[in-house]
Design a protein around this motif. Structure first.
Motif, PDB file in Angstrom:
ATOM      1  N   VAL A   1       0.713  -1.344  -0.112  1.00  0.00           N
ATOM      2  CA  VAL A   1      -0.143   0.049   0.015  1.00  0.00           C
ATOM      3  C   VAL A   1       0.909   1.285   0.119  1.00  0.00           C
ATOM      4  O   VAL A   1       0.295   2.247  -0.253  1.00  0.00           O
ATOM      5  CB  VAL A   1      -1.018   0.003   1.222  1.00  0.00           C
ATOM      6  N   ALA A   2       2.004   1.135   0.351  1.00  0.00           N
ATOM      7  CA  ALA A   2       2.907   2.321   0.482  1.00  0.00           C
ATOM      8  C   ALA A   2       3.456   2.533  -0.884  1.00  0.00           C
ATOM      9  O   ALA A   2       4.153   3.987  -1.187  1.00  0.00           O
ATOM     10  CB  ALA A   2       4.097   2.207   1.588  1.00  0.00           C
ATOM     11  N   PHE A   3       3.639   1.785  -1.594  1.00  0.00           N
ATOM     12  CA  PHE A   3       4.267   2.005  -2.977  1.00  0.00           C
ATOM     13  C   PHE A   3       3.763   2.903  -3.995  1.00  0.00           C
ATOM     14  O   PHE A   3       4.616   3.758  -4.491  1.00  0.00           O
ATOM     15  CB  PHE A   3       4.412   0.596  -3.678  1.00  0.00           C
ATOM     16  N   PRO A   4       2.426   3.245  -4.134  1.00  0.00           N
ATOM     17  CA  PRO A   4       1.864   4.278  -4.732  1.00  0.00           C
ATOM     18  C   PRO A   4       1.887   5.661  -4.357  1.00  0.00           C
ATOM     19  O   PRO A   4       2.581   6.300  -5.068  1.00  0.00           O
ATOM     20  CB  PRO A   4       0.363   3.980  -4.757  1.00  0.00           C
ATOM     21  N   PRO A   5       2.045   5.888  -2.833  1.00  0.00           N
ATOM     22  CA  PRO A   5       2.559   7.262  -2.686  1.00  0.00           C
ATOM     23  C   PRO A   5       3.934   7.635  -2.734  1.00  0.00           C
ATOM     24  O   PRO A   5       4.402   8.674  -2.976  1.00  0.00           O
ATOM     25  CB  PRO A   5       2.276   7.230  -0.931  1.00  0.00           C
ATOM     26  N   LEU A   6       4.892   6.355  -2.815  1.00  0.00           N
ATOM     27  CA  LEU A   6       6.066   6.448  -3.047  1.00  0.00           C
ATOM     28  C   LEU A   6       6.426   6.815  -4.297  1.00  0.00           C
ATOM     29  O   LEU A   6       7.191   7.805  -4.693  1.00  0.00           O
ATOM     30  CB  LEU A   6       6.993   5.217  -2.694  1.00  0.00           C
ATOM     31  N   ALA A   7       5.603   6.435  -5.380  1.00  0.00           N
ATOM     32  CA  ALA A   7       5.677   7.014  -6.766  1.00  0.00           C
ATOM     33  C   ALA A   7       5.403   8.230  -7.005  1.00  0.00           C
ATOM     34  O   ALA A   7       5.898   9.044  -7.573  1.00  0.00           O
ATOM     35  CB  ALA A   7       4.787   6.096  -7.569  1.00  0.00           C
ATOM     36  N   GLN A   8       4.161   8.785  -6.064  1.00  0.00           N
ATOM     37  CA  GLN A   8       3.887   9.943  -6.187  1.00  0.00           C
ATOM     38  C   GLN A   8       5.156  11.117  -5.620  1.00  0.00           C
ATOM     39  O   GLN A   8       5.484  12.195  -6.069  1.00  0.00           O
ATOM     40  CB  GLN A   8       2.714  10.576  -5.426  1.00  0.00           C
ATOM     41  N   LEU A   9       5.673  10.585  -4.731  1.00  0.00           N
ATOM     42  CA  LEU A   9       6.673  11.321  -3.774  1.00  0.00           C
ATOM     43  C   LEU A   9       7.730  11.397  -4.888  1.00  0.00           C
ATOM     44  O   LEU A   9       8.369  12.702  -5.031  1.00  0.00           O
ATOM     45  CB  LEU A   9       7.317  10.487  -2.816  1.00  0.00           C
ATOM     46  N   LEU A  10       8.396  10.472  -5.588  1.00  0.00           N
ATOM     47  CA  LEU A  10       9.256  10.667  -6.709  1.00  0.00           C
ATOM     48  C   LEU A  10       8.991  11.495  -7.841  1.00  0.00           C
ATOM     49  O   LEU A  10       9.979  12.227  -8.321  1.00  0.00           O
ATOM     50  CB  LEU A  10       9.637   9.250  -7.255  1.00  0.00           C
ATOM     51  N   GLY A  11       7.881  11.661  -8.187  1.00  0.00           N
ATOM     52  CA  GLY A  11       7.080  12.514  -9.276  1.00  0.00           C
ATOM     53  C   GLY A  11       7.345  13.837  -8.899  1.00  0.00           C
ATOM     54  O   GLY A  11       7.674  14.693  -9.718  1.00  0.00           O
ATOM     55  N   ASN A  12       6.950  14.227  -7.605  1.00  0.00           N
ATOM     56  CA  ASN A  12       7.026  15.600  -7.008  1.00  0.00           C
ATOM     57  C   ASN A  12       8.570  15.939  -7.052  1.00  0.00           C
ATOM     58  O   ASN A  12       9.052  17.084  -7.419  1.00  0.00           O
ATOM     59  CB  ASN A  12       6.491  15.801  -5.635  1.00  0.00           C
ATOM     60  N   LEU A  13       9.526  15.078  -6.569  1.00  0.00           N
ATOM     61  CA  LEU A  13      10.886  15.407  -6.582  1.00  0.00           C
ATOM     62  C   LEU A  13      11.197  15.727  -7.959  1.00  0.00           C
ATOM     63  O   LEU A  13      12.278  16.483  -8.025  1.00  0.00           O
ATOM     64  CB  LEU A  13      11.707  14.140  -5.682  1.00  0.00           C
ATOM     65  N   GLY A  14      11.047  14.784  -8.927  1.00  0.00           N
ATOM     66  CA  GLY A  14      11.233  15.066 -10.370  1.00  0.00           C
ATOM     67  C   GLY A  14      10.859  16.548 -10.860  1.00  0.00           C
ATOM     68  O   GLY A  14      11.701  17.159 -11.738  1.00  0.00           O
ATOM     69  N   SER A  15       9.722  16.791 -10.547  1.00  0.00           N
ATOM     70  CA  SER A  15       9.345  18.238 -10.791  1.00  0.00           C
ATOM     71  C   SER A  15      10.068  19.257 -10.295  1.00  0.00           C
ATOM     72  O   SER A  15      10.454  20.143 -10.861  1.00  0.00           O
ATOM     73  CB  SER A  15       7.877  18.344 -10.494  1.00  0.00           C
ATOM     74  N   VAL A  16      10.498  19.097  -9.057  1.00  0.00           N
ATOM     75  CA  VAL A  16      11.355  20.194  -8.458  1.00  0.00           C
ATOM     76  C   VAL A  16      12.773  20.256  -9.115  1.00  0.00           C
ATOM     77  O   VAL A  16      13.254  21.310  -9.363  1.00  0.00           O
ATOM     78  CB  VAL A  16      11.462  19.852  -7.129  1.00  0.00           C
ATOM     79  N   LEU A  17      13.370  19.055  -9.418  1.00  0.00           N
ATOM     80  CA  LEU A  17      14.665  19.111 -10.149  1.00  0.00           C
ATOM     81  C   LEU A  17      14.611  19.842 -11.507  1.00  0.00           C
ATOM     82  O   LEU A  17      15.297  20.646 -12.052  1.00  0.00           O
ATOM     83  CB  LEU A  17      15.010  17.739 -10.226  1.00  0.00           C
ATOM     84  N   ALA A  18      13.643  19.614 -11.841  1.00  0.00           N
ATOM     85  CA  ALA A  18      13.428  19.993 -13.596  1.00  0.00           C
ATOM     86  C   ALA A  18      13.037  21.528 -13.711  1.00  0.00           C
ATOM     87  O   ALA A  18      13.659  22.134 -14.439  1.00  0.00           O
ATOM     88  CB  ALA A  18      12.035  19.307 -14.412  1.00  0.00           C
ATOM     89  N   THR A  19      12.264  22.003 -12.605  1.00  0.00           N
ATOM     90  CA  THR A  19      11.962  23.376 -12.523  1.00  0.00           C
ATOM     91  C   THR A  19      13.057  24.333 -11.998  1.00  0.00           C
ATOM     92  O   THR A  19      13.352  25.349 -12.425  1.00  0.00           O
ATOM     93  CB  THR A  19      10.780  23.490 -11.547  1.00  0.00           C
ATOM     94  N   TRP A  20      14.035  23.322 -11.141  1.00  0.00           N
ATOM     95  CA  TRP A  20      15.155  24.173 -10.729  1.00  0.00           C
ATOM     96  C   TRP A  20      16.167  24.672 -11.902  1.00  0.00           C
ATOM     97  O   TRP A  20      16.922  25.326 -11.795  1.00  0.00           O
ATOM     98  CB  TRP A  20      15.935  23.172  -9.783  1.00  0.00           C
TER      99      TRP A  20
END
Length: 423
Positions: free
Chosen positions: A172-191
């Motif tokens: 059950v924790a894997f989908p929110p982990l994927a969402q966490l990584l997606g947010n982190l990828g957005s931060v890096l690209a925007t940076w």
């Protein structure tokens, strides 16, 4: 010696646009996985369809509460900075959700609180990303850029559904982990983006929040084409999303594996992706009014059939029919609205339109969950199908909306109708 204005560079060579798009892809993929799996996670933790619907309703309210303040923020502060803050806070909240699930603290209250905060954060800070688009590409490329976004969304959705189901089946924790990584990828690209993307000139006089909001409301409601589109969007969003969520919850409660349910999303997304491939040429050649009317009538017909679909193959066929026109519809309407909306008002107008169009959306999960518990799947599906059909009737009665021409004539039409993009 004379010079001629050079043609704008293709989107694929626009480095800032590529970084913006990469960040959006990361964010949408993670969010798609998390959004698909969250009702399943809630049902697994609570064991109640009613509780799942209640949490979904509270989640939707969070997004609505954040929209209008978010639009005001996007028109007053640097949009790149707001996008960075959106990704950072999204990463943090998903980390909290993972800890809650792994520790066994997932009560209805806890899940509803996290869901509300995450959707409120997205509504408050997410408006800045779409508001940047008109500053990233020239007006002539807006229809193609919006079409690319539709294709991206469809491709992401095609992956997110089955991947979310598979990840949920593992833990059950894997989908929110994927969402966490997606947010982190957005931060890096925007940076890596270089511009600040201010909504107004640095030397512009400061304004009061209430004046900004009043200006946007008056400007939006003075245009009948926007009012008609808002009425259609409200009914179609509520009807279609409520219907699809009812199908998802009904199949889940019936014991259908999450992976098979995810395949329905893949069919829907594949159909949308096919429409997205055709969307750029359709937006340029076909009147936008036709791109609104045709797809919504087709969606209404498929929705009327879906409650009586005899099995998974029939449901998949209805999904495919419902999805084929979504990308051209969205590319045409969103591109036209972006075109006629001033840069300095992109955040506020987008937030107002979104708040009104999605104002009843929090009712969809609650009505789906409670409807399944109280009256069963058929009456609940018929309710949402009827709402979508009502949206189709509004389209047929909305003369101004049906008159919008193809993209090549947007500028002349906007001037003739008093819808000047920077007027």
């Amino acid at each position: 010696m004379t010079t001629t204005a050079s043609a704008p560079q293709p989107l694929r060579r626009n480095a800032e646009y590529r970084r913006w798009l990469l960040g959006d892809v990361c964010l949408e993929l993670g969010t798609g996985i998390g959004t698909f799996a969250f009702p399943l996670v809630t049902y697994a933790v609570t064991g109640s369809l009613g509780a799942t619907g209640l949490v979904g309703m509270i989640q939707g309210i969070g997004g609505l509460v954040g929209m209008v303040p978010g639009g005001l923020l996007a028109d007053r502060f640097g949009r790149r900075r707001l996008r960075l803050l959106a990704g950072s806070t999204g990463t943090l909240l998903q980390a909290v959700l993972i800890v809650v699930l792994m520790a066994g603290w997932g009560s209805v209250l806890m899940l509803a609180t996290i869901a509300f905060l995450d959707r409120f954060r997205a509504g408050l800070l997410g408006a800045a990303s779409d508001a940047m688009l008109k500053q990233l590409v020239p007006p002539a490329q807006l229809p193609r850029a919006v079409s690319v976004n539709q294709g991206r969304d469809a491709a992401v959705e095609m992956i997110a559904g089955p991947l979310g189901g598979v990840l949920f089946g593992l833990a059950v924790a894997f989908p929110p982990l994927a969402q966490l990584l997606g947010n982190l990828g957005s931060v890096l690209a925007t940076w890596r983006m270089r511009g600040r993307y201010l909504p107004r000139a640095v030397e512009a006089a400061s304004t009061r929040v209430r004046d900004d909001l009043r200006e946007a409301v008056v400007w939006a409601l003075s245009q009948r084409v926007r009012v008609q589109l808002l009425a259609v969007a409200t009914l179609v969003n509520l009807g279609s999303n409520g219907l699809l969520l009812t199908v998802l919850l009904h199949l889940t409660a019936s014991g259908v594996p999450a992976g098979r349910i995810g395949l329905l999303n893949t069919v829907l997304a594949g159909s949308i992706l096919l429409g997205a491939v055709l969307a750029p040429r359709l937006v340029e050649k076909v009147p936008t009014g036709v791109l609104v009317t045709g797809p919504i009538l087709i969606m209404a017909a498929a929705a009327a059939f879906l409650p009586f679909a005899p099995g998974m193959l029939a449901i998949a066929a209805a999904y495919a029919v419902m999805g084929i026109g979504i990308a051209p519809l969205n590319a045409g309407t969103q591109g036209f609205l972006l075109h006629i909306t001033p840069v300095a008002m992109q955040g506020r107008i987008g937030a107002l339109m979104g708040t009104i169009a999605m104002g009843f959306m929090p009712l969809a999960p609650a009505a789906a969950g409670w409807g399944l518990d109280l009256v069963g799947p058929l009456p609940t599906m018929l309710l949402f199908s009827g709402i979508l059909v009502a949206g189709a009737l509004v389209v047929l009665l909305g003369r101004d909306l049906r008159r919008v021409p193809a993209a090549a004539r947007w500028e002349s039409y906007a001037r003739a109708e008093g819808l000047s993009s920077e007027g």
